[in-house]
Write a protein that holds these residues in place. Structure first.
Motif, PDB file in Angstrom:
ATOM      1  N   ALA A  89      88.177  85.300  20.757  1.00  0.00           N
ATOM      2  CA  ALA A  89      89.298  84.912  21.619  1.00  0.00           C
ATOM      3  C   ALA A  89      88.806  84.636  23.035  1.00  0.00           C
ATOM      4  N   LEU A  90      87.935  85.513  23.549  1.00  0.00           N
ATOM      5  CA  LEU A  90      87.469  85.354  24.942  1.00  0.00           C
ATOM      6  C   LEU A  90      86.475  84.201  25.072  1.00  0.00           C
ATOM      7  N   MET A  91      85.441  84.193  24.213  1.00  0.00           N
ATOM      8  CA  MET A  91      84.378  83.187  24.363  1.00  0.00           C
ATOM      9  C   MET A  91      84.889  81.775  24.092  1.00  0.00           C
ATOM     10  N   SER A  92      85.893  81.650  23.197  1.00  0.00           N
ATOM     11  CA  SER A  92      86.361  80.302  22.866  1.00  0.00           C
ATOM     12  C   SER A  92      87.133  79.690  24.024  1.00  0.00           C
ATOM     13  N   LYS A 175      96.229  83.336  31.182  1.00  0.00           N
ATOM     14  CA  LYS A 175      96.655  83.718  29.826  1.00  0.00           C
ATOM     15  C   LYS A 175      96.561  85.232  29.659  1.00  0.00           C
ATOM     16  N   VAL A 176      97.495  85.809  28.895  1.00  0.00           N
ATOM     17  CA  VAL A 176      97.523  87.253  28.664  1.00  0.00           C
ATOM     18  C   VAL A 176      96.987  87.543  27.265  1.00  0.00           C
ATOM     19  N   LEU A 177      95.819  88.209  27.190  1.00  0.00           N
ATOM     20  CA  LEU A 177      95.212  88.572  25.906  1.00  0.00           C
ATOM     21  C   LEU A 177      95.288  90.086  25.749  1.00  0.00           C
ATOM     22  N   ILE A 178      95.856  90.544  24.647  1.00  0.00           N
ATOM     23  CA  ILE A 178      96.048  91.986  24.468  1.00  0.00           C
ATOM     24  C   ILE A 178      95.344  92.467  23.206  1.00  0.00           C
ATOM     25  N   ASP A 179      94.514  93.488  23.362  1.00  0.00           N
ATOM     26  CA  ASP A 179      93.967  94.216  22.219  1.00  0.00           C
ATOM     27  C   ASP A 179      95.017  95.281  21.889  1.00  0.00           C
ATOM     28  N   GLN A 193     107.275  90.313  24.997  1.00  0.00           N
ATOM     29  CA  GLN A 193     107.041  90.975  26.283  1.00  0.00           C
ATOM     30  C   GLN A 193     106.095  90.180  27.194  1.00  0.00           C
ATOM     31  N   GLY A 194     105.554  89.071  26.690  1.00  0.00           N
ATOM     32  CA  GLY A 194     104.777  88.204  27.582  1.00  0.00           C
ATOM     33  C   GLY A 194     103.361  87.879  27.147  1.00  0.00           C
ATOM     34  N   ALA A 195     102.875  88.443  26.030  1.00  0.00           N
ATOM     35  CA  ALA A 195     101.499  88.172  25.591  1.00  0.00           C
ATOM     36  C   ALA A 195     101.366  86.732  25.098  1.00  0.00           C
ATOM     37  N   ASP A 196     100.247  86.100  25.424  1.00  0.00           N
ATOM     38  CA  ASP A 196      99.937  84.791  24.847  1.00  0.00           C
ATOM     39  C   ASP A 196      99.114  84.952  23.578  1.00  0.00           C
ATOM     40  N   VAL A 197      98.228  85.949  23.594  1.00  0.00           N
ATOM     41  CA  VAL A 197      97.302  86.148  22.478  1.00  0.00           C
ATOM     42  C   VAL A 197      97.274  87.641  22.149  1.00  0.00           C
ATOM     43  N   VAL A 198      97.480  87.967  20.883  1.00  0.00           N
ATOM     44  CA  VAL A 198      97.459  89.370  20.450  1.00  0.00           C
ATOM     45  C   VAL A 198      96.305  89.525  19.463  1.00  0.00           C
ATOM     46  N   ILE A 199      95.506  90.576  19.667  1.00  0.00           N
ATOM     47  CA  ILE A 199      94.300  90.773  18.859  1.00  0.00           C
ATOM     48  C   ILE A 199      94.367  92.134  18.173  1.00  0.00           C
ATOM     49  N   TYR A 200      94.027  92.165  16.898  1.00  0.00           N
ATOM     50  CA  TYR A 200      93.935  93.442  16.180  1.00  0.00           C
ATOM     51  C   TYR A 200      92.572  93.591  15.530  1.00  0.00           C
ATOM     52  N   SER A 201      92.045  94.798  15.563  1.00  0.00           N
ATOM     53  CA  SER A 201      91.031  95.180  14.614  1.00  0.00           C
ATOM     54  C   SER A 201      91.800  95.554  13.352  1.00  0.00           C
ATOM     55  N   GLY A 214      87.650  94.123   9.605  1.00  0.00           N
ATOM     56  CA  GLY A 214      88.299  92.826   9.760  1.00  0.00           C
ATOM     57  C   GLY A 214      89.012  92.758  11.085  1.00  0.00           C
ATOM     58  N   GLY A 215      89.426  91.548  11.448  1.00  0.00           N
ATOM     59  CA  GLY A 215      90.168  91.391  12.688  1.00  0.00           C
ATOM     60  C   GLY A 215      91.024  90.147  12.624  1.00  0.00           C
ATOM     61  N   VAL A 216      91.897  89.987  13.621  1.00  0.00           N
ATOM     62  CA  VAL A 216      92.742  88.797  13.642  1.00  0.00           C
ATOM     63  C   VAL A 216      93.138  88.469  15.081  1.00  0.00           C
ATOM     64  N   ILE A 217      93.167  87.161  15.365  1.00  0.00           N
ATOM     65  CA  ILE A 217      93.624  86.642  16.657  1.00  0.00           C
ATOM     66  C   ILE A 217      94.941  85.915  16.397  1.00  0.00           C
ATOM     67  N   LEU A 218      95.984  86.290  17.132  1.00  0.00           N
ATOM     68  CA  LEU A 218      97.302  85.680  16.938  1.00  0.00           C
ATOM     69  C   LEU A 218      97.727  84.962  18.209  1.00  0.00           C
ATOM     70  N   GLY A 219      98.302  83.760  18.043  1.00  0.00           N
ATOM     71  CA  GLY A 219      98.748  83.021  19.229  1.00  0.00           C
ATOM     72  C   GLY A 219      99.438  81.733  18.826  1.00  0.00           C
ATOM     73  N   SER A 220      99.565  80.824  19.789  1.00  0.00           N
ATOM     74  CA  SER A 220     100.224  79.541  19.506  1.00  0.00           C
ATOM     75  C   SER A 220      99.334  78.712  18.573  1.00  0.00           C
ATOM     76  N   ARG A 221      99.959  77.767  17.863  1.00  0.00           N
ATOM     77  CA  ARG A 221      99.169  76.913  16.957  1.00  0.00           C
ATOM     78  C   ARG A 221      98.107  76.161  17.740  1.00  0.00           C
ATOM     79  N   GLU A 222      98.497  75.671  18.920  1.00  0.00           N
ATOM     80  CA  GLU A 222      97.576  74.936  19.802  1.00  0.00           C
ATOM     81  C   GLU A 222      96.334  75.790  20.129  1.00  0.00           C
ATOM     82  N   PHE A 223      96.567  77.044  20.546  1.00  0.00           N
ATOM     83  CA  PHE A 223      95.440  77.903  20.931  1.00  0.00           C
ATOM     84  C   PHE A 223      94.577  78.253  19.719  1.00  0.00           C
ATOM     85  N   ILE A 224      95.223  78.616  18.620  1.00  0.00           N
ATOM     86  CA  ILE A 224      94.467  79.049  17.436  1.00  0.00           C
ATOM     87  C   ILE A 224      93.679  77.898  16.824  1.00  0.00           C
ATOM     88  N   ARG A 225      94.310  76.756  16.650  1.00  0.00           N
ATOM     89  CA  ARG A 225      93.632  75.657  15.927  1.00  0.00           C
ATOM     90  C   ARG A 225      92.753  74.787  16.832  1.00  0.00           C
TER      91      ARG A 225
END
Ligand SMILES: *Cc1c(COP(=O)(O)O)cnc(C)c1O
Length: 389
Positions: A89-92, A175-179, A193-201, A214-225
């Motif tokens: 999420a960060l490096m991209s 952008k707001v990225l939340i682990d 609540q305002g997050a743009d990107v939500v990340i889970y382990s 495993g992990g997952v990055i969640l966000g808008s279609r534009e950001f993810i794809r």
């Protein structure tokens, strides 16, 4: 559909056989009907058309759709571990010259990325006390690209006010990225609540039974794809189909597990309140927690983790750990099995004494990840171990 229903049915696609349980498509590649079809897919493939498992796979896609439906984001990208998700999420999205503001209380590997790796590539990172909105306000600049924090910090269970930090970030276009691991997808309302990107382990509550990373990055279609997918599919951090299948089965039971774990965590926190061997109990679901109101507003629950600070430092902490019979000594969390961790000598050993002190990680601190065992056995085990200190 409500969250519990989405966790059971969301994202499911059946083959011609109509299998009840989700299929594992344990395949790296896909055969094409014709050369023309192969060419077309490389030009532009539809969401249910695949090329190579590093780019996407039907089982992985089912997991991504199920978790995106749960979190309320347009899309998701599944990764090989939680750290592949944080790093991806960060490096991209970042490049040399960018500025990031991050909370100081971070999972050790997240801290490594923000403190060691990003600056190496010319990204400037400012650290703040995540609970102090004035520090966030002072640290952001016009041109700050992102803010990054854990919504509930490990192992102190201190909360960051997602709405508060998001509005500060928005004022400078960051952008707001939340682990969001400790908050869990069950109680998360991070996007609203305002997050743009939500990340889970996904290694934690999503698997929930200690099997796979495993992990997952969640966000808008534009950001993810457009941002995340090109980076991850070319750098190799994708989730394996087998893992995706384990995670799909984990999601099915996650609501039941996490709510039972939360109820037991509350019972343990209550049993330890005012215990003579305990200096302090930290549980966001207990009115004694300084951020109880924020926890109720942000999550509506206290979560599955309890931190207890014992009188007597490391010696007392080790005697307590060694006296536990049901609760296991380990460093995973969110597992069906209850787990006790001594952060100062394990997960946070790498930090200096000063860093640990500034984060509130004392030698007597024990982090409990509460499992799904009968809470009466857990409370009895913990009280018994406290007697034996
Ligand atoms: C475990 C964890 C990670 C890393 O996840 P892995 O799946 O172990 O790579 C990141 N952040 C938090 C808060 C975690 O608890």
């Amino acid at each position: 559909m409500e969250k519990r229903t989405k966790l059971v049915h969301g994202g499911t696609k059946r083959s011609q056989w109509g299998e009840l349980s989700e299929a594992i498509f344990l395949t790296q590649g896909f055969a094409y009907d014709s050369a023309e079809q192969a060419e077309a897919r490389f030009i532009q493939s539809a969401p249910d058309e695949f090329i190579y498992a590093r780019y996407g796979n039907p089982t992985v896609r089912m997991f991504e759709e199920r978790i995106a439906g749960l979190e309320g984001t347009e899309d998701a990208f599944a990764t090989a571990s939680g750290m592949a998700a944080v790093n991806g999420a960060l490096m991209s999205m970042l490049r040399a010259g960018d500025h990031v503001v991050a909370a100081r209380a971070l999972f050790g590997s997240c801290l490594y990325i923000l403190e060691e790796i990003l600056p190496r590539y010319g990204v400037e990172v400012s650290f703040v006390d995540g609970a102090d909105l004035d520090q966030w306000r002072a640290a952001v600049q016009p041109g700050t690209k992102a803010v990054f924090f854990e919504s509930m910090a490990n192992p102190t269970l201190e909360l960051v006010d997602i709405e508060g930090v998001s509005s500060i970030a928005r004022s400078v276009g960051a952008k707001v990225l939340i682990d969001n691991v400790f908050s869990t997808p069950i109680y998360s309302n991070a996007v609203a609540q305002g997050a743009d990107v939500v990340i889970y382990s996904a290694t934690k509550h999503i698997d929930g039974q200690g099997r796979t990373l495993g992990g997952v990055i969640l966000g808008s279609r534009e950001f993810i794809r457009k941002t995340v997918e090109p980076f991850l599919k070319h750098t190799g951090g994708s989730m394996s189909p087998f893992t995706a299948w384990v995670m799909l089965k984990g999601l099915e039971t996650m609501d039941l597990r996490v709510r039972a774990q939360t109820a037991s965590a509350g019972a343990i926190a209550e049993a330890l309140e005012n215990h003579p061997k305990v200096r302090q109990v930290r549980y966001p679901g207990a009115p004694s927690h300084p951020q109880y109101d924020l926890a109720m507003r942000q999550l509506g629950a206290g979560g599955t983790m309890v931190a207890i600070d014992l009188h007597g430092g490391k010696e007392a902490a080790f005697r307590f750990l060694n006296a536990l019979e049901v609760v296991l000594i380990s460093n995973n969390l969110g597992d069906a099995k209850s787990i006790a961790t001594h952060p100062a000598t394990t997960t946070h050993q790498r930090l200096t004494d000063d860093q640990r002190a500034s984060l509130g990680i004392g030698d007597g601190l024990i982090r409990l990840s509460v499992g799904i065992e009968d809470p009466r056995d857990l409370v009895a085990d913990i009280l018994n171990a406290l007697e034996l200190i």
